[in-house]
Scaffold this motif. Structure first.
Motif, mmCIF file in Angstrom:
data_model
loop_
_atom_site.group_PDB
_atom_site.id
_atom_site.type_symbol
_atom_site.label_atom_id
_atom_site.label_comp_id
_atom_site.label_asym_id
_atom_site.label_seq_id
_atom_site.Cartn_x
_atom_site.Cartn_y
_atom_site.Cartn_z
ATOM 1 N N VAL A 175 0.431 -1.394 0.207
ATOM 2 C CA VAL A 175 0.053 0.461 -0.063
ATOM 3 C C VAL A 175 0.880 1.379 0.082
ATOM 4 O O VAL A 175 1.904 0.396 0.783
ATOM 5 C CB VAL A 175 -1.257 -0.139 1.146
ATOM 6 C CG1 VAL A 175 -2.053 1.213 1.056
ATOM 7 C CG2 VAL A 175 -1.659 -1.535 1.127
ATOM 8 N N GLU A 176 0.614 2.598 -0.456
ATOM 9 C CA GLU A 176 0.848 3.583 -1.121
ATOM 10 C C GLU A 176 0.250 3.949 -1.225
ATOM 11 O O GLU A 176 -1.169 4.575 -1.307
ATOM 12 C CB GLU A 176 2.260 3.716 -1.687
ATOM 13 C CG GLU A 176 1.491 3.350 -3.624
ATOM 14 C CD GLU A 176 2.698 3.494 -4.133
ATOM 15 O OE1 GLU A 176 3.261 4.733 -4.217
ATOM 16 O OE2 GLU A 176 2.235 2.680 -6.010
ATOM 17 N N ILE A 177 -0.083 5.728 -0.730
ATOM 18 C CA ILE A 177 -0.207 6.531 -0.685
ATOM 19 C C ILE A 177 0.039 7.916 -0.921
ATOM 20 O O ILE A 177 0.532 8.611 0.056
ATOM 21 C CB ILE A 177 -1.339 6.906 1.268
ATOM 22 C CG1 ILE A 177 -2.124 5.667 1.714
ATOM 23 C CG2 ILE A 177 -1.982 7.708 1.079
ATOM 24 C CD1 ILE A 177 -1.991 5.615 2.784
ATOM 25 N N PRO A 178 0.190 8.450 -2.164
ATOM 26 C CA PRO A 178 1.038 8.943 -2.914
ATOM 27 C C PRO A 178 0.384 10.335 -2.525
ATOM 28 O O PRO A 178 1.233 10.966 -2.376
ATOM 29 C CB PRO A 178 0.818 9.045 -4.211
ATOM 30 C CG PRO A 178 -0.261 7.684 -4.635
ATOM 31 C CD PRO A 178 -0.592 7.072 -2.982
ATOM 32 N N ALA B 266 10.818 -0.884 -5.791
ATOM 33 C CA ALA B 266 10.663 -0.882 -4.519
ATOM 34 C C ALA B 266 10.361 0.518 -3.912
ATOM 35 O O ALA B 266 11.104 1.558 -4.567
ATOM 36 C CB ALA B 266 11.892 -0.682 -3.218
ATOM 37 N N GLU B 267 9.136 1.173 -3.493
ATOM 38 C CA GLU B 267 8.356 2.436 -3.727
ATOM 39 C C GLU B 267 8.857 2.576 -2.319
ATOM 40 O O GLU B 267 8.060 1.976 -0.995
ATOM 41 C CB GLU B 267 6.749 2.683 -3.302
ATOM 42 C CG GLU B 267 6.431 2.447 -4.598
ATOM 43 C CD GLU B 267 6.013 0.720 -5.527
ATOM 44 O OE1 GLU B 267 5.683 0.032 -3.970
ATOM 45 O OE2 GLU B 267 5.739 0.422 -6.036
ATOM 46 N N GLU C 55 4.389 -3.350 2.798
ATOM 47 C CA GLU C 55 3.910 -4.810 2.136
ATOM 48 C C GLU C 55 3.059 -5.058 3.120
ATOM 49 O O GLU C 55 4.104 -4.873 4.490
ATOM 50 C CB GLU C 55 5.525 -5.234 1.761
ATOM 51 C CG GLU C 55 5.518 -5.212 0.358
ATOM 52 C CD GLU C 55 7.182 -5.841 -0.010
ATOM 53 O OE1 GLU C 55 6.739 -6.697 -0.751
ATOM 54 O OE2 GLU C 55 8.038 -5.902 1.533
ATOM 55 N N TYR C 56 2.202 -6.486 3.410
ATOM 56 C CA TYR C 56 2.253 -6.768 3.690
ATOM 57 C C TYR C 56 1.401 -8.945 3.458
ATOM 58 O O TYR C 56 1.458 -8.295 2.708
ATOM 59 C CB TYR C 56 0.186 -5.800 3.894
ATOM 60 C CG TYR C 56 -0.346 -4.665 4.591
ATOM 61 C CD1 TYR C 56 -0.037 -4.868 5.918
ATOM 62 C CD2 TYR C 56 0.506 -3.629 3.563
ATOM 63 C CE1 TYR C 56 0.932 -3.455 6.077
ATOM 64 C CE2 TYR C 56 0.440 -2.384 4.217
ATOM 65 C CZ TYR C 56 0.181 -2.482 5.292
ATOM 66 O OH TYR C 56 0.260 -1.241 5.892
ATOM 67 N N PHE C 57 1.691 -9.329 4.358
ATOM 68 C CA PHE C 57 1.393 -10.666 3.606
ATOM 69 C C PHE C 57 0.595 -11.427 4.282
ATOM 70 O O PHE C 57 0.005 -11.152 5.304
ATOM 71 C CB PHE C 57 2.770 -11.281 4.127
ATOM 72 C CG PHE C 57 4.188 -10.788 3.031
ATOM 73 C CD1 PHE C 57 4.723 -10.917 1.995
ATOM 74 C CD2 PHE C 57 4.689 -9.607 3.926
ATOM 75 C CE1 PHE C 57 4.999 -10.537 1.648
ATOM 76 C CE2 PHE C 57 5.904 -8.749 3.423
ATOM 77 C CZ PHE C 57 6.262 -9.000 2.186
ATOM 78 N N GLY C 58 0.008 -12.580 3.517
ATOM 79 C CA GLY C 58 -1.231 -12.964 3.704
ATOM 80 C C GLY C 58 -0.973 -14.751 5.436
ATOM 81 O O GLY C 58 0.137 -14.721 5.317
ATOM 82 N N ARG C 59 -1.336 -14.074 5.770
ATOM 83 C CA ARG C 59 -1.317 -14.853 7.486
ATOM 84 C C ARG C 59 -1.549 -16.320 7.050
ATOM 85 O O ARG C 59 -2.556 -16.603 6.262
ATOM 86 C CB ARG C 59 -2.261 -14.319 8.339
ATOM 87 C CG ARG C 59 -2.149 -12.890 8.856
ATOM 88 C CD ARG C 59 -2.483 -12.604 10.303
ATOM 89 N NE ARG C 59 -2.197 -11.544 10.431
ATOM 90 C CZ ARG C 59 -1.500 -11.002 10.930
ATOM 91 N NH1 ARG C 59 -0.381 -10.849 11.344
ATOM 92 N NH2 ARG C 59 -1.636 -9.462 11.561
ATOM 93 N N VAL C 60 -0.789 -17.182 7.543
ATOM 94 C CA VAL C 60 -0.858 -18.257 6.971
ATOM 95 C C VAL C 60 -1.965 -18.770 7.983
ATOM 96 O O VAL C 60 -1.606 -18.867 9.213
ATOM 97 C CB VAL C 60 0.945 -19.678 7.381
ATOM 98 C CG1 VAL C 60 0.505 -20.720 7.493
ATOM 99 C CG2 VAL C 60 1.490 -18.711 6.847
#
Length: 179
Positions: free
Chosen positions: A138-141, A163-164, A169-174
């Motif tokens: 997620v970026e919020i320019p 890379a911005e 970054e967010y990764f799905g939970r196992v």
């Protein structure tokens, strides 16, 4: 001579919503002043992540699905902000990203000068997208909190080698139940 109103009849803009938004403004401002913007954003991101998990679970339960589809993720992001008096809308939706605009922040005028509060949006959106799709960046320019007229929030759905620096970054939970 006009009669002085009673305390209970005094005209004040003090009610629960205003009080809670003021509380968040003061809390985020204090954090930004004491530990700096980056650290304040970090603290707020922890809260946003937890809220994202709760909101995601509520929508999945209400919709009776184990996992939201990419289309449902987009719809949920807009709907949740609508429910808390934001004015988010889809600018673009592709297999690679969801781009959202926003004309009105749920924090109202209280968000002005408090960019750390944008971490609530970043983490709630990132957590919901990642936990359902597997990944989000997620970026919020543009942000009302930074003085922009509208917000622009980009939720990337696939990892990138580029890379911005301002993106998170967010990764799905196992989760064995999801496969």
């Amino acid at each position: 001579m006009a009669e002085t109103p009673s305390v209970a009849e005094a005209s004040l803009p003090l009610e629960r919503d205003f009080f809670l938004r003021s509380l968040l403004r003061q809390l985020s401002g204090t954090l930004e002043d004491v530990v700096g913007l980056d650290e304040a954003s970090g603290y707020i991101s922890v809260v946003g992540g937890a809220m994202g998990e709760d909101i995601d679970a509520a929508y999945r339960t209400a919709l009776k699905v184990e996992r939201l589809s990419p289309r449902q993720v987009s719809e949920v992001l807009v709907d949740l902000k609508r429910r808390i008096q934001g004015d988010f809308y889809v600018v673009e939706e592709t297999a690679d990203r969801i781009v959202l605009g926003n004309r009105r922040c749920p924090f109202g005028a209280m968000v002005a000068g408090r960019p750390s509060l944008c971490m609530m949006t970043s983490n709630v959106f990132g957590r919901i997208a990642a936990d359902n799709i597997g990944y989000a960046r997620v970026e919020i320019p543009r942000a009302i909190a930074k003085g922009d007229r509208e917000c622009l929030v980009v939720v990337h759905l696939n990892p990138s080698a580029k890379a911005e620096p301002s993106a998170r970054e967010y990764f799905g939970r196992v989760d064995a139940a999801r496969g």
